[in-house]
Design a protein around this motif. Structure first.
Motif, mmCIF file in Angstrom:
data_model
loop_
_atom_site.group_PDB
_atom_site.id
_atom_site.type_symbol
_atom_site.label_atom_id
_atom_site.label_comp_id
_atom_site.label_asym_id
_atom_site.label_seq_id
_atom_site.Cartn_x
_atom_site.Cartn_y
_atom_site.Cartn_z
ATOM 1 N N ILE A 1 0.842 -1.193 0.000
ATOM 2 C CA ILE A 1 0.000 0.000 0.000
ATOM 3 C C ILE A 1 0.881 1.248 0.000
ATOM 4 C CG2 ILE A 1 -1.950 -1.122 1.131
ATOM 5 C CD1 ILE A 1 -0.136 1.338 3.248
ATOM 6 N N TYR A 2 0.334 2.305 -0.578
ATOM 7 C CA TYR A 2 0.987 3.610 -0.606
ATOM 8 C C TYR A 2 -0.013 4.611 -0.031
ATOM 9 C CZ TYR A 2 4.068 1.090 -3.728
ATOM 10 O OH TYR A 2 4.926 0.161 -4.260
ATOM 11 N N ALA A 3 0.371 5.271 1.035
ATOM 12 C CA ALA A 3 -0.550 6.159 1.722
ATOM 13 C C ALA A 3 0.191 7.391 2.224
ATOM 14 C CB ALA A 3 -1.207 5.438 2.903
ATOM 15 N N ASP A 4 -0.513 8.499 2.250
ATOM 16 C CA ASP A 4 0.078 9.735 2.755
ATOM 17 C C ASP A 4 -1.055 10.697 3.107
ATOM 18 O OD1 ASP A 4 1.989 11.526 3.551
ATOM 19 O OD2 ASP A 4 3.030 11.621 1.623
ATOM 20 N N LYS A 5 -0.684 11.846 3.656
ATOM 21 C CA LYS A 5 -1.686 12.855 3.995
ATOM 22 C C LYS A 5 -1.096 14.249 3.794
ATOM 23 C CE LYS A 5 -0.580 12.716 8.941
ATOM 24 N NZ LYS A 5 -1.098 12.432 10.288
ATOM 25 N N ARG A 6 -1.985 15.207 3.654
ATOM 26 C CA ARG A 6 -1.618 16.608 3.543
ATOM 27 C C ARG A 6 -2.521 17.418 4.457
ATOM 28 N NH1 ARG A 6 -1.460 17.576 -2.996
ATOM 29 N NH2 ARG A 6 0.299 16.176 -3.495
ATOM 30 N N SER A 7 -2.134 18.667 4.653
ATOM 31 C CA SER A 7 -2.971 19.594 5.403
ATOM 32 C C SER A 7 -3.241 20.820 4.544
ATOM 33 C CB SER A 7 -2.286 20.021 6.701
ATOM 34 O OG SER A 7 -2.120 18.927 7.570
ATOM 35 N N VAL A 8 -4.486 21.242 4.514
ATOM 36 C CA VAL A 8 -4.887 22.443 3.793
ATOM 37 C C VAL A 8 -5.360 23.455 4.823
ATOM 38 C CG1 VAL A 8 -6.453 23.424 2.075
ATOM 39 C CG2 VAL A 8 -5.541 21.106 1.762
#
Length: 471
Positions: free
Chosen positions: A374-381
């Motif tokens: 799996i490839y997973a990540d997150k960002r913040s706006v």
């Protein structure tokens, strides 16, 4: 008082907003709540604090307010991990606890977290009740004041950790070498000592107190832990382990893959419990955590229960479903038989025991072969607090039917909006409970699709808010 609100991890504030006046107002709210709902005047409260510059003074102010309200108060002997204080609350003669910490937030933040008497993460009904009781400090006659003493809660927690982990995996750690990185936080002298007393050779990194955490957020992310993989290689270590500022979270670094995501650490530990410990039971994971957990659970014939982000929901799920293992992608985990709080100290010992049975890299090779990588990540706006409800309303009124060009098969609203795509990928949009941001998460089994999914999620937030601006 209007400036004090309790989010996912309690009340947090930045800079001058974390003032002594506000700290005392929160202390009075907690004292009034305990008198009204838990105990009559009297009883004991445990108070702890992390390594931030303002934390010890805030803990002493809280102790002043609580004792003036008739409570005996035990204040930790130095900055200590949140889970260590929580365990002392659960096992000692306390009606509640208060922790001064901003956890993984940057050093200019601080906060206060309330710990109920059973140490299960406080639910919104509890924090709402405290908010409703905020007020200027009051005091009973001096003859009715409680006492204030210092105490060390570490030994009690360490004994429990050794026994609980040993019940699952009773292995010898004498051949294991671990590099431990405290990021200058409260895990120093606690997590490293626990590992060392269990037999491991421990190489210490950033195990001195620094209230600025080296000028960065004490969050065990790949950026913050940039030197940990090199230290693991230099010492030919089997594992690297890091805690966040108050040591309720944990990150692991393997020799071949470097700093692992919280998704992969969850997967390795859960699979090891099912396989090596021959344990059984469901996983409790947040809506932002990988579907790899679901595939492992299916292979072992156990269930997965998806809950909102916030460890209080994991604790509730563990209790409701007799969970074997629970956690979140941000690095907070717990295990059956422990109190209902995330614990980066206890899980560090579990991770070391798992590595002693079989190296993390070998485990991941097998998991990827059996269940796909799996490839997973997150960002913040960036998003003002006032605009968060507007985003939710806009998404409710206009749910997208495609994300990054692919059809949306299902929309899950357990917490925010999680868009499931036909190929098993997903994108989650949810307002942060602690910061003025919208979190954008994505997962896929195709490495080339991860960035487009995150881009699409960020663009969707900007479009619904009528602007742009990745943080």
């Amino acid at each position: 008082m209007d400036d004090i609100t309790f989010g996912t991890g309690g009340w947090r504030a930045r800079g001058d907003r974390f003032s002594d006046e506000r700290v005392r107002i929160v202390g009075q709210g907690i004292a009034t709540y305990l008198r009204d709902t838990a105990v009559e005047t009297g009883g004991a409260v445990a108070v702890g604090y992390d390594a931030r510059a303002t934390s010890e003074d805030a803990a002493e102010s809280l102790a002043d307010v609580l004792s003036a309200n008739g409570f005996d108060v035990s204040v930790t002997d130095r900055d200590r991990p949140t889970p260590v204080l929580a365990y002392a609350v659960a096992r000692g003669d306390y009606c509640g606890g208060v922790m001064v910490t901003a956890s993984h937030n940057p050093p200019e933040y601080n906060g206060i977290k309330f710990i109920p008497g059973d140490a299960v993460s406080a639910m919104p009904s509890v924090t709402d009740a405290i908010e409703a009781r905020l007020g200027a400090p009051t005091a009973l006659p001096e003859t009715d004041h409680g006492t204030v003493e210092r105490f060390d809660p570490v030994a009690l927690h360490a004994e429990h950790s050794r026994q609980l982990v040993g019940d699952f995996l009773d292995v010898d750690l004498s051949d294991l070498t671990v590099v431990y990185d405290a990021i200058y936080g409260s895990g120093r002298g606690v997590t490293d000592t626990l590992l060392e007393e269990a037999g491991a050779t421990v190489i210490r990194r950033r195990c001195e107190r620094d209230p600025t955490f080296g000028g960065q957020a004490p969050e065990p992310s790949p950026e913050t832990l940039a030197g940990l993989p090199e230290a693991v290689a230099e010492h030919d270590a089997d594992l690297g382990i890091a805690n966040d500022g108050d040591a309720d979270r944990i990150t692991v670094c393997s020799p071949d893959r470097g700093v692992l995501s919280g998704h992969l650490l969850f997967a390795v530990l859960f699979e090891a419990l099912l396989t090596d410990a021959d344990a059984t039971g469901p996983a409790i994971r947040t809506v932002s955590t990988t579907f790899l957990i679901d595939r492992i659970a299916e292979a072992h014939g156990v269930d997965v229960h998806e809950v909102p982000v916030g460890f209080k929901w994991i604790a509730d799920g563990m209790a409701t479903h007799d969970g074997l293992f629970g956690g979140e992608e941000s690095g907070g985990y717990t295990i059956r038989g422990h109190i209902g709080t995330k614990d980066g100290v206890l899980i560090a010992l579990l991770a070391a025991a798992v590595a002693a049975v079989e190296p993390f890299d070998d485990r991941l090779d097998r998991l990827f072969e059996e269940h796909r990588r799996i490839y997973a990540d997150k960002r913040s706006v960036a998003c003002d607090e006032a605009a968060k409800p507007r985003l939710v309303e806009a998404l409710e009124a206009d749910v997208p039917d495609r994300i990054a060009g692919d059809p949306v098969a299902e929309t899950v609203t357990v917490d925010g909006f999680k868009f499931l795509l036909d190929d098993g990928s997903w994108v989650l949009l949810r307002p942060s409970g602690t910061e003025p941001k919208i979190r954008v998460y994505a997962e896929t089994t195709d490495p080339d699709r991860l960035e487009p999914l995150l881009d699409a999620g960020s663009d969707l937030v900007a479009a619904r808010l009528g602007g742009t601006g990745e943080d």
